[in-house]
Design an enzyme around this catalytic site. Structure first.
Site, PDB file in Angstrom:
ATOM      1  N   ASP A 224      47.672  63.012  69.844  1.00 30.12           N
ATOM      2  CA  ASP A 224      46.776  63.423  68.763  1.00 30.12           C
ATOM      3  C   ASP A 224      46.982  62.488  67.569  1.00 30.12           C
ATOM      4  O   ASP A 224      47.043  61.270  67.746  1.00 30.12           O
ATOM      5  CB  ASP A 224      47.018  64.893  68.415  1.00 30.12           C
ATOM      6  CG  ASP A 224      45.895  65.508  67.581  1.00 30.12           C
ATOM      7  OD1 ASP A 224      44.926  66.007  68.168  1.00 30.12           O
ATOM      8  OD2 ASP A 224      45.983  65.461  66.332  1.00 30.12           O
ATOM      9  N   TYR A 374      42.305  64.490  57.965  1.00 28.73           N
ATOM     10  CA  TYR A 374      41.068  64.018  58.605  1.00 28.73           C
ATOM     11  C   TYR A 374      40.191  63.283  57.591  1.00 28.73           C
ATOM     12  O   TYR A 374      39.623  62.234  57.898  1.00 28.73           O
ATOM     13  CB  TYR A 374      40.307  65.200  59.209  1.00 28.73           C
ATOM     14  CG  TYR A 374      40.893  65.676  60.503  1.00 28.73           C
ATOM     15  CD1 TYR A 374      40.339  65.302  61.723  1.00 28.73           C
ATOM     16  CD2 TYR A 374      42.022  66.493  60.515  1.00 28.73           C
ATOM     17  CE1 TYR A 374      40.891  65.732  62.925  1.00 28.73           C
ATOM     18  CE2 TYR A 374      42.577  66.929  61.708  1.00 28.73           C
ATOM     19  CZ  TYR A 374      42.011  66.546  62.912  1.00 28.73           C
ATOM     20  OH  TYR A 374      42.572  66.955  64.085  1.00 28.73           O
ATOM     21  N   HIS A 430      45.542  68.417  76.287  1.00 28.35           N
ATOM     22  CA  HIS A 430      45.760  67.736  75.014  1.00 28.35           C
ATOM     23  C   HIS A 430      47.156  67.972  74.451  1.00 28.35           C
ATOM     24  O   HIS A 430      47.755  67.066  73.883  1.00 28.35           O
ATOM     25  CB  HIS A 430      44.706  68.199  74.012  1.00 28.35           C
ATOM     26  CG  HIS A 430      44.738  67.458  72.715  1.00 28.35           C
ATOM     27  ND1 HIS A 430      44.410  66.121  72.604  1.00 28.35           N
ATOM     28  CD2 HIS A 430      45.079  67.856  71.461  1.00 28.35           C
ATOM     29  CE1 HIS A 430      44.529  65.728  71.349  1.00 28.35           C
ATOM     30  NE2 HIS A 430      44.945  66.759  70.642  1.00 28.35           N
TER      31      HIS A 430
END
Length: 456
Positions: A224, A374, A430
């Site tokens: 990630d 982000y 993930h």
């Protein structure tokens, strides 16, 4: 037609080879930074490394329970499972367990089983777990390894992996000294007080951390956001990072060869080295490379534009926080879990581990600052310097079949030019380090042993 295709591939490959040769000598450059409150002190940074011990209190738990008791459930649509988000009926079951059965004090003890520390870097108190092997066989080299988490995970993702690396049960495996930091703004690392703290800044901070701990050379692992942070670490100081192991590697800037492989790979798979798994995970391309990512990336647009708005709501509501984070542990583990009444949540994880991760976000109050990462990384576009610079340190990629985006070996090699291992995994998604710690430990060992042999 075939001749034109082959000619285009040859010309593209030559151009790519020349460009990579030019870029292969590039090193990512960065300045210094200050992210604390106010200006940088004239006396310089405080470099002390301080022990950190997590604690809780009756007041903290009473406040949590009061907020959980006052939640206002919303009924899910009939037969919607997890296709509209986290199913409300199943959420009530999770919240009931959290409220009545989950033992946070016991989990605090579990978190504290490993040594935790904090140290101030660029104005921020950076939290990290530092685990040294208890016993080292004579003649065995202890290998330093930094492991970096992502969102919505935390350092706790690695708790099943740490003992497999520091106290391996098989004598042929490497013995590691592990450092697991919290990205600033996550977990128990202080959140930046200034705008602009992106993955390159985190990479620079973690280089300073490893140097402060006395490591001149070390390996790095990430998934990630940890993939990008550790990739940036390798780009910043390729002579310091001995090897880079990752389990997530979406093309940061798809080039000619990647584009051609998407367009022609189904018809001419051997030209691009595509395997049966590649074809299954990439085609039909519209579904796998466009529709599926759009279905799972709404959160990304919110967090890359206005993280503080939803962040304020999640910081006030433990139930909302749990729904927002746990949804990712269903669909990002296996997209087919969307069609199950329970989202498959406990097929791969225990509720205790999942809720422990939630509690780290809740007690630290870090959901908003974690989401800002982000915006800092994506709001300036996809043309940052690190997207154009290849990674030249020995690299390894663990390819888990249920990863959010499948990355064939050809694509990985476009960025990681010294890819010494590419492992198709039998299972996992993930959150692979948390879901399949044994598989991850095995692949990290395999990769490090290859690099160590190359060094001789």
């Amino acid at each position: 037609m075939l001749f034109e295709v082959l000619l285009a591939l040859v010309v593209g490959a030559v151009i790519l080879f020349v460009m990579n040769k030019i870029r292969g000598s590039e090193v990512l450059k960065t300045g210094d930074g200050w992210w604390g409150v106010g200006g940088r002190p004239e006396a310089g940074e405080e470099t002390t490394i301080r022990p950190f011990h997590l604690s809780t209190s009756d007041e903290e738990l009473e406040d949590l329970h009061r907020r959980m008791d006052q939640t206002r459930p919303v009924p899910s649509l009939h037969n919607s499972q997890f296709n509209y988000g986290f199913n409300s009926e199943y959420l009530q079951k999770v919240i009931s367990y959290w409220r009545n059965n989950f033992d946070w004090r016991k989990q605090v003890e579990r978190i504290n089983q490993y040594p935790h520390f904090k140290t101030n870097i660029e104005g921020l108190d950076v939290h990290f777990v530092h685990v040294k092997p208890k016993s080292v066989p004579e003649g065995t080299k202890v290998i330093p390894l930094i492991m970096v988490h992502g969102w919505p995970g935390s350092f706790y993702e690695f708790y099943g992996l740490i003992p497999l690396l520091t106290e391996p049960s098989q004598p042929e495996r490497c013995v590691f000294e592990v450092v697991c930091p919290s990205i600033p703004g996550y977990g128990f690392s202080e959140a930046p007080h200034q705008k602009g703290f992106d993955s390159v800044c985190a990479a620079r901070v973690f280089h300073k951390l490893m140097k402060r701990l006395g490591f001149e050379h070390f390996y790095a692992h990430g998934g990630d956001w940890g993939w990008l942070v550790t990739t940036n670490m390798a780009q910043l100081e390729p002579k310091t990072v001995t090897g880079l192991h990752i389990n997530f590697a979406p093309p940061s800037k798809p080039g000619l060869l990647v584009t051609l492989s998407i367009l022609l790979g189904k018809t001419f798979p051997k030209l691009f080295g595509f395997t049966a798994m590649d074809l299954e995970r990439l085609y039909p391309a519209v579904q796998h490379l466009l529709a599926e990512p759009l279905l799972e990336s709404g959160y990304m647009h919110i967090q890359a534009t206005k993280p503080d708005t939803v962040g304020r709501a999640l910081n006030d509501s433990p139930v909302g926080l749990a729904a927002y984070i746990l949804e990712k542990f269903t669909t990002w583990t296996n997209k087919n879990f969307r069609n199950l009444d329970d989202g498959g949540l406990t097929r791969k994880f225990s509720l205790d581990d999942l809720l422990t991760n939630i509690m780290i976000y809740w007690t630290a109050g870090c959901i908003t600052s974690s989401m800002r990462f982000y915006k800092e990384n994506l709001s300036q576009g996809l043309n940052k310097p690190h997207t154009r610079i290849p990674v030249v340190v020995p690299s390894g990629y663990a390819c888990f079949p249920n990863e959010l985006m499948h990355t064939p070996e050809l694509w990985v090699r476009q960025k990681y030019q010294r890819l010494v291992s590419f492992t198709p995994m039998p299972r996992g998604g993930h959150f692979a380090a948390m879901e399949e710690p044994e598989l991850m430990a095995e692949d990290i060992n395999k990769f490090v042993q290859i690099v160590e042999r190359l060094k001789k």
